[in-house]
Enzyme design. Structure first.
Site, PDB file in Angstrom:
ATOM      1  N   ASP A 151       0.865  -1.177   0.000  1.00  0.00           N
ATOM      2  CA  ASP A 151       0.000   0.000   0.000  1.00  0.00           C
ATOM      3  C   ASP A 151       0.903   1.229   0.000  1.00  0.00           C
ATOM      4  O   ASP A 151       2.123   1.107  -0.037  1.00  0.00           O
ATOM      5  CB  ASP A 151      -0.968  -0.010   1.188  1.00  0.00           C
ATOM      6  CG  ASP A 151      -0.252  -0.147   2.527  1.00  0.00           C
ATOM      7  OD1 ASP A 151       0.968   0.122   2.590  1.00  0.00           O
ATOM      8  OD2 ASP A 151      -0.901  -0.513   3.522  1.00  0.00           O
ATOM      9  N   SER A 362      -6.691 -12.816   4.401  1.00  0.00           N
ATOM     10  CA  SER A 362      -5.973 -11.980   3.440  1.00  0.00           C
ATOM     11  C   SER A 362      -5.741 -10.596   4.055  1.00  0.00           C
ATOM     12  O   SER A 362      -6.234 -10.310   5.146  1.00  0.00           O
ATOM     13  CB  SER A 362      -6.796 -11.861   2.156  1.00  0.00           C
ATOM     14  OG  SER A 362      -8.048 -11.270   2.440  1.00  0.00           O
ATOM     15  N   TYR A 363      -5.023  -9.761   3.341  1.00  0.00           N
ATOM     16  CA  TYR A 363      -4.656  -8.431   3.863  1.00  0.00           C
ATOM     17  C   TYR A 363      -5.913  -7.660   4.280  1.00  0.00           C
ATOM     18  O   TYR A 363      -6.844  -7.502   3.483  1.00  0.00           O
ATOM     19  CB  TYR A 363      -3.910  -7.670   2.762  1.00  0.00           C
ATOM     20  CG  TYR A 363      -3.280  -6.381   3.239  1.00  0.00           C
ATOM     21  CD1 TYR A 363      -2.295  -6.402   4.219  1.00  0.00           C
ATOM     22  CD2 TYR A 363      -3.660  -5.158   2.707  1.00  0.00           C
ATOM     23  CE1 TYR A 363      -1.706  -5.230   4.651  1.00  0.00           C
ATOM     24  CE2 TYR A 363      -3.073  -3.988   3.129  1.00  0.00           C
ATOM     25  CZ  TYR A 363      -2.097  -4.030   4.108  1.00  0.00           C
ATOM     26  OH  TYR A 363      -1.522  -2.874   4.528  1.00  0.00           O
ATOM     27  N   PRO A 364      -5.951  -7.206   5.523  1.00  0.00           N
ATOM     28  CA  PRO A 364      -7.212  -6.639   6.009  1.00  0.00           C
ATOM     29  C   PRO A 364      -7.433  -5.175   5.647  1.00  0.00           C
ATOM     30  O   PRO A 364      -8.456  -4.627   5.996  1.00  0.00           O
ATOM     31  CB  PRO A 364      -7.103  -6.799   7.529  1.00  0.00           C
ATOM     32  CG  PRO A 364      -5.646  -6.765   7.815  1.00  0.00           C
ATOM     33  CD  PRO A 364      -4.953  -7.326   6.599  1.00  0.00           C
TER      34      PRO A 364
END
Length: 642
Positions: A151, A362-364
């Site tokens: 990100d 998975s990526y939160p």
DNA sequence: GCAAGGTC
């Protein structure tokens, strides 16, 4: 020159094609010296789990200078090369931004100077051990692979790592691993498709950091020093911070409170018809809903009473479905956590983070609520068939295939939040959040609930009324999604009834209601809608404004402004600026997005934004008595003259 | 004693 032989095998930084193209020309890998690769993740848990996956559990753990950030060593192949891998981590940002030491003292300068004074990026003391580890390991390495979260902030942290490592080893070859879950397929794919870090994305973060620091420090010092001096009995020791996220967060609460205060209720009248039949009391609603004119409502009521016989005009049934939820994004997780699990958004995200680093989900942090085509949902559902609680339901899904509704949002980085591994030894909030995520996932790939809705239209001397009933036919996703309710509303069969005499025909007065005070879930929705904070920080901004007494909690979960919060909003409002409105921050966010995409230059955006806030600051300083006056009003205290 | 963003 064994090293250079190894290096010749290594391709120049950059494209994936170059690897494919060069590989057949190189010496056979088995005869090549292994390449020494330093891998750096954003946190220790991620490093540990990524290393465990790539090495198939064969990594060796070593200590670094930081006791929280271990090193994991293993050998593997990358792009057909034998590599000696060392995987370690930072703990979020490695660097902090601040003014030079002299200007950190509050009375060292005019707050307005904080828009121009130099700032410096420095490794804070508590991060020095991590930096030393990186320097030591970088000297030994030929490649550096960045494994920070994919990100905006992760990209910036990646460059912090790169800068530290390059400073001691300029010849390092840099790569970026791109992944959105810590699972074997995802991590393997990342390793096979190494790319380059994205400088623009990182620069956008640099711009944000500098603006937040300058603006936050200038306005915080300005208003704190001013008001402590003016209201020594009530505010002498109070820190009155300003931040581009905390002010709008407070502003939403103030705005709603004022809307309630200024609300003028309006009287209305409505006719309600009841029909008691076989122990069921059916309520019919007036098709005119309600009238704000009492005389008119009264006369319609009189008309009904003149001939109080209801003629059934029709009784129809049609299928009605209740939609399964959309794939889950972060904001939805936070809101569901607050509403359904009664956990604050902060607690929900802490639990989710932990679940992610352990490989359960998975990526939160994702803004995506549509599953990408490449993501094969079937195996993810299959995993869940082994769980006692919802295994059978998951098995049922496989028979007609996972079938998610497509949402409308995609951040092009991470898929919706979904489970990646079967629960094991989870407890407390982690267990509850995991359960919410699994149930939501299974619900969203299953089928809508199906029901039958019955509507009955009646006519009483020319006035029309309607009643509804509902029968749930197939619960489908509701079987697993214990958080949604949909219940039968009984209504008798009116098909055989042509006329009846209502048991009651009422003229009921009422008045319009003000909106409700905001709850934390409402506030998060507003922050998200207006781009205030990130998925990860919504909860923290709410905490901050509570701790400053800008807002408080009433009746367990209703948010109300505090006197100082409302006074600050009023003061800046009186100058005509929207300090407590989301527009300013939203403008910056749009610029940052443009920097990431290559549309705008970071230095231009930075200069423009600084100039804009500096001129706002100058006006605020000239008109500061407006803030004094607002505070005087709410604090009930006369401002001191010196 | 300041921000917001990472993470612990």
């Amino acid at each position: 020159m064994l090293i250079s032989l190894g290096r010749r095998v290594v391709t120049p930084p950059g494209s994936r094609q170059s690897f494919v193209g060069l590989r057949p020309l190189t010496v056979h890998p088995a005869t090549t010296m292994p390449i020494k690769v330093l891998n750096v993740a954003e946190k220790n848990d991620a490093a540990k789990n990524i290393a465990a996956l790539i090495s198939h559990g064969q990594s060796l753990r070593r200590e670094g200078f930081s006791k929280f950030n271990k090193l994991y060593e293993f050998r593997c192949q990358v792009q057909g090369q034998n590599c000696d891998m060392t995987m370690t981590s930072v703990s979020g940002h490695l660097m902090g931004l601040d003014f030079g030491p002299h200007y950190r003292k509050w009375y060292s300068c005019q707050p307005s100077q904080l828009f121009d004074l130099p700032v410096e990026k420095k490794c804070p003391d508590n991060m020095l051990p991590i930096k030393r580890t990186l320097e030591r390991e970088a000297k030994k390495a030929q490649w550096l692979i960045i494994w920070t979260d994919c990100d905006r902030e992760g990209e910036n942290i990646g460059f912090e790592v790169i800068d530290v490592c390059r400073a001691v080893k300029p010849s390092l070859k840099i790569f970026r691993a791109t992944f959105s879950e810590i699972t074997l397929p995802s991590v393997t794919r990342a390793l096979e498709n190494l790319g380059q870090p994205n400088l623009r994305v990182s620069q956008a973060v640099d711009v944000r950091q500098e603006l937040d620091l300058r603006i936050g420090a200038a306005f915080t010092r300005f208003q704190t020093m001013r008001l402590q001096k003016k209201f020594p009995t009530k505010l002498a020791n109070k820190l009155l911070s300003y931040g581009s996220c905390q002010f709008p967060t407070m502003g939403f609460v103030v705005e709603r409170y004022k809307a309630i205060e200024n609300f003028v209720p309006e009287a209305f009248w409505k006719i309600r018809v009841f029909h008691k039949i076989d122990d069921v009391n059916v309520e019919f609603h007036w098709r005119r809903l309600r009238l704000f004119d009492e005389t008119a409502a009264q006369s319609y009521h009189d008309v009904c009473l003149e001939n109080p016989i209801a003629k059934v005009e029709d009784c129809k049934s049609k299928p009605k479905s209740k939609w399964r939820p959309l794939p889950m994004d972060t904001v939805e997780l936070e809101k569901l956590g607050a509403r359904k699990l009664k956990l604050s958004a902060k607690v929900v995200m802490q639990a989710a983070e932990k679940l992610y680093t352990q490989g359960f989900i998975s990526y939160p942090r994702t803004e995506t609520n549509i599953f990408p085509k490449e993501l094969n949902l079937r195996p993810l559902v299959e995993i869940q068939t082994r769980d006692q609680r919802w295994g059978d339901f998951a098995g049922g899904i496989l028979q007609h295939g996972p079938n998610p509704r497509p949402g409308k949002k995609s951040d092009q980085a991470h898929p919706p939040i979904h489970p990646t591994k079967l629960a094991a030894n989870l407890s407390g909030n982690e267990a509850r959040v995991y359960e919410l995520i699994v149930r939501h996932f299974l619900a969203c790939v299953s089928q809508d609930a199906l029901g039958k809705e019955t509507t009955v239209n009646i006519d009483i001397n020319g006035e029309k009324f309607i009643a509804h009933g509902l029968t749930v036919v197939q619960r489908n996703y509701l079987e697993i999604y214990i958080y949604d309710k949909w219940s039968d509303k009984e209504i008798p069969d009116y098909v055989q009834i042509h006329t009846f005499e209502p048991s009651q025909i009422d003229l009921t007065p009422g008045h319009t209601q003000p909106p409700n005070l905001l709850t934390e879930a409402d506030l998060i929705s507003l922050m998200d809608k207006h781009g205030i904070g990130t998925d990860a920080t919504h909860a923290e901004h709410i905490e901050t404004v509570k701790s400053r007494d800008y807002i408080g909690v009433q009746d367990r979960d209703k948010l109300v402004p505090g006197v100082i919060g409302i006074a600050l909003c009023d003061g800046y409002d009186a100058m005509g600026f929207e300090m407590s409105k989301p527009n300013l921050r939203a403008g910056l966010e749009a610029d940052l997005k443009s920097v990431c995409e290559g549309g705008r230059q970071p230095d231009v955006v930075l200069r423009e934004q600084i100039a804009k806030y500096k001129s706002l600051f100058q006006i605020a300083a000239q008109q500061v008595t407006k803030i004094d006056e607002a505070c005087a009003r709410y604090l009930n205290e006369v401002p001191q003259n010196q």
